[in-house]
Design a protein around this motif. Sequence first.
Motif, PDB file in Angstrom:
ATOM      1  N   VAL A 199      77.753  30.443  47.053  1.00 24.66           N
ATOM      2  CA  VAL A 199      78.155  30.720  45.677  1.00 24.66           C
ATOM      3  C   VAL A 199      79.533  30.126  45.417  1.00 24.66           C
ATOM      4  N   GLN A 200      79.723  29.653  44.186  1.00 27.61           N
ATOM      5  CA  GLN A 200      81.037  29.161  43.755  1.00 27.61           C
ATOM      6  C   GLN A 200      81.234  29.539  42.298  1.00 27.61           C
ATOM      7  N   PRO A 201      82.134  30.488  42.031  1.00 27.74           N
ATOM      8  CA  PRO A 201      82.337  30.951  40.652  1.00 27.74           C
ATOM      9  C   PRO A 201      83.478  30.250  39.923  1.00 27.74           C
ATOM     10  N   PHE A 202      84.291  29.457  40.630  1.00 25.44           N
ATOM     11  CA  PHE A 202      85.433  28.796  40.006  1.00 25.44           C
ATOM     12  C   PHE A 202      85.609  27.383  40.575  1.00 25.44           C
ATOM     13  N   GLY A 203      86.142  26.493  39.745  1.00 26.65           N
ATOM     14  CA  GLY A 203      86.525  25.171  40.210  1.00 26.65           C
ATOM     15  C   GLY A 203      85.383  24.250  40.576  1.00 26.65           C
ATOM     16  N   LEU A 204      84.260  24.361  39.879  1.00 24.39           N
ATOM     17  CA  LEU A 204      83.132  23.466  40.148  1.00 24.39           C
ATOM     18  C   LEU A 204      83.426  22.059  39.625  1.00 24.39           C
ATOM     19  N   THR A 205      82.975  21.072  40.380  1.00 26.56           N
ATOM     20  CA  THR A 205      83.038  19.684  39.941  1.00 26.56           C
ATOM     21  C   THR A 205      81.615  19.186  39.769  1.00 26.56           C
ATOM     22  N   GLY A 206      81.197  19.007  38.512  1.00 27.69           N
ATOM     23  CA  GLY A 206      79.816  18.640  38.250  1.00 27.69           C
ATOM     24  C   GLY A 206      78.888  19.776  38.631  1.00 27.69           C
ATOM     25  N   LYS A 207      77.808  19.432  39.310  1.00 30.76           N
ATOM     26  CA  LYS A 207      76.848  20.434  39.770  1.00 30.76           C
ATOM     27  C   LYS A 207      76.758  20.443  41.286  1.00 30.76           C
ATOM     28  N   GLN A 208      77.907  20.234  41.936  1.00 26.92           N
ATOM     29  CA  GLN A 208      77.970  20.207  43.384  1.00 26.92           C
ATOM     30  C   GLN A 208      78.894  21.305  43.896  1.00 26.92           C
ATOM     31  N   PHE A 209      78.462  21.980  44.966  1.00 27.40           N
ATOM     32  CA  PHE A 209      79.326  22.961  45.604  1.00 27.40           C
ATOM     33  C   PHE A 209      80.517  22.261  46.252  1.00 27.40           C
ATOM     34  N   GLY A 210      81.651  22.947  46.247  1.00 31.36           N
ATOM     35  CA  GLY A 210      82.803  22.466  46.987  1.00 31.36           C
ATOM     36  C   GLY A 210      82.655  22.793  48.460  1.00 31.36           C
ATOM     37  N   ALA A 211      83.645  22.415  49.253  1.00 30.51           N
ATOM     38  CA  ALA A 211      83.629  22.696  50.688  1.00 30.51           C
ATOM     39  C   ALA A 211      83.414  24.188  50.920  1.00 30.51           C
ATOM     40  N   ALA A 212      82.547  24.508  51.873  1.00 32.65           N
ATOM     41  CA  ALA A 212      82.139  25.900  52.085  1.00 32.65           C
ATOM     42  C   ALA A 212      83.048  26.610  53.090  1.00 32.65           C
ATOM     43  N   GLU A 213      83.393  27.845  52.755  1.00 33.17           N
ATOM     44  CA  GLU A 213      84.044  28.749  53.695  1.00 33.17           C
ATOM     45  C   GLU A 213      82.974  29.717  54.189  1.00 33.17           C
ATOM     46  N   GLU A 214      82.703  29.695  55.481  1.00 33.57           N
ATOM     47  CA  GLU A 214      81.592  30.474  56.017  1.00 33.57           C
ATOM     48  C   GLU A 214      82.007  31.908  56.318  1.00 33.57           C
ATOM     49  N   CYS A 215      81.033  32.794  56.224  1.00 32.03           N
ATOM     50  CA  CYS A 215      81.274  34.207  56.493  1.00 32.03           C
ATOM     51  C   CYS A 215      81.478  34.430  57.992  1.00 32.03           C
ATOM     52  N   GLN A 216      82.005  35.586  58.347  1.00 34.81           N
ATOM     53  CA  GLN A 216      82.304  35.899  59.740  1.00 34.81           C
ATOM     54  C   GLN A 216      81.046  35.907  60.590  1.00 34.81           C
ATOM     55  N   ILE A 217      79.916  36.343  60.004  1.00 34.87           N
ATOM     56  CA  ILE A 217      78.666  36.402  60.756  1.00 34.87           C
ATOM     57  C   ILE A 217      78.247  35.008  61.201  1.00 34.87           C
ATOM     58  N   ASP A 218      78.345  34.028  60.299  1.00 38.76           N
ATOM     59  CA  ASP A 218      77.996  32.649  60.643  1.00 38.76           C
ATOM     60  C   ASP A 218      78.946  32.097  61.693  1.00 38.76           C
ATOM     61  N   GLU A 219      80.244  32.389  61.554  1.00 35.47           N
ATOM     62  CA  GLU A 219      81.221  31.904  62.517  1.00 35.47           C
ATOM     63  C   GLU A 219      80.947  32.482  63.896  1.00 35.47           C
ATOM     64  N   ASP A 220      80.560  33.746  63.947  1.00 38.54           N
ATOM     65  CA  ASP A 220      80.237  34.366  65.233  1.00 38.54           C
ATOM     66  C   ASP A 220      79.031  33.694  65.873  1.00 38.54           C
ATOM     67  N   ASP A 221      78.051  33.323  65.055  1.00 40.22           N
ATOM     68  CA  ASP A 221      76.860  32.648  65.582  1.00 40.22           C
ATOM     69  C   ASP A 221      77.217  31.307  66.209  1.00 40.22           C
ATOM     70  N   VAL A 222      78.263  30.656  65.679  1.00 41.50           N
ATOM     71  CA  VAL A 222      78.705  29.378  66.235  1.00 41.50           C
ATOM     72  C   VAL A 222      79.563  29.605  67.472  1.00 41.50           C
ATOM     73  N   LEU A 223      80.420  30.628  67.425  1.00 42.79           N
ATOM     74  CA  LEU A 223      81.354  30.866  68.520  1.00 42.79           C
ATOM     75  C   LEU A 223      80.680  31.390  69.773  1.00 42.79           C
ATOM     76  N   ILE A 224      79.663  32.221  69.613  1.00 44.81           N
ATOM     77  CA  ILE A 224      79.030  32.835  70.795  1.00 44.81           C
ATOM     78  C   ILE A 224      78.472  31.788  71.752  1.00 44.81           C
ATOM     79  N   PRO A 225      77.685  30.792  71.291  1.00 42.05           N
ATOM     80  CA  PRO A 225      77.212  29.768  72.230  1.00 42.05           C
ATOM     81  C   PRO A 225      78.359  28.990  72.879  1.00 42.05           C
ATOM     82  N   ILE A 226      79.445  28.750  72.115  1.00 40.99           N
ATOM     83  CA  ILE A 226      80.591  28.036  72.674  1.00 40.99           C
ATOM     84  C   ILE A 226      81.241  28.856  73.772  1.00 40.99           C
ATOM     85  N   ILE A 227      81.407  30.153  73.511  1.00 38.17           N
ATOM     86  CA  ILE A 227      82.022  31.030  74.509  1.00 38.17           C
ATOM     87  C   ILE A 227      81.160  31.124  75.761  1.00 38.17           C
TER      88      ILE A 227
END
Length: 261
Positions: free
Chosen positions: A203-231
């Motif tokens: 979701v992006q409620p502010f600062g849209l350029t055209g009809k494209q999402f800006g760079a995504a900031e991922e939630c903690q749950i997604d970050e944990d899913d990435v970090l666990i395999p790395i750890i």
Amino acid sequence: MPPQGGVLHFGVKPGDASLNPFIYINTATTLHQGFATDAPPTAPASQPSASPAGNPAPPERGNYTVTNSNGSTCLMARMGLQFNLSFISADLKKTVLEVVNLQPNLTKSSGSCEADTATLILTANDEKTNLTFFFSLNSTSSKYHLGGIALTAAWPDMSSPFSASNSSLDYFRGTLGGSYMCREEQTLDVVENFSLNTFQLQVQPFGLTGKQFGAAEECQIDEDDVLIPIIVGASLAGLVLIVLVAYLIGMKRSQAGYQTI
């Protein structure tokens, strides 16, 4: 405080499910405890009960947009939504809990965009169903968040209309010009008898350029899913290194012993 907007209405008789914007099913799952509600809860303190039919499948992902006065897109959201709602059944004369999937192809989106506020309204079932999201932007820090959710419902099996809202939430934190993303399922506690599950959300409620999402900031749950395999991988690599070093030290000592003899 967000208005007591919208209604959630789904309850066609068996055989008419294809005409209903929701797929719903009763379950005995306990609701998450929420925050203070702006209106008294409609359900009593009794334990919810329901038929043991199980939970529905994850909801379909919908694309929702809001346009401003000049016709340009000012808010975009892609997500699957699932409601957890308890109410007093008119037929059963007791509190029941229903888990409901929102069907995107039968849902309309609208709303408004201002300099530091944005609203997304999802409407279904002949405008008898409205779920409203309230976003706010801190112009000083250029950070935004979801600060409120409002829902009202008038289902055939309800003994009285349901209405709930909470304007003290803090979800979907992002930066101006960027989007907030959470691929995993997450539960938004709204009030004691209403919570909302989101799936594959961006979701992006502010600062849209055209009809494209800006760079995504991922939630903690997604970050944990990435970090666990790395750890785990780093731990295994460390273990292999320790074993290798111990082996080399052992070999060196053995060679030294042979040379002494």
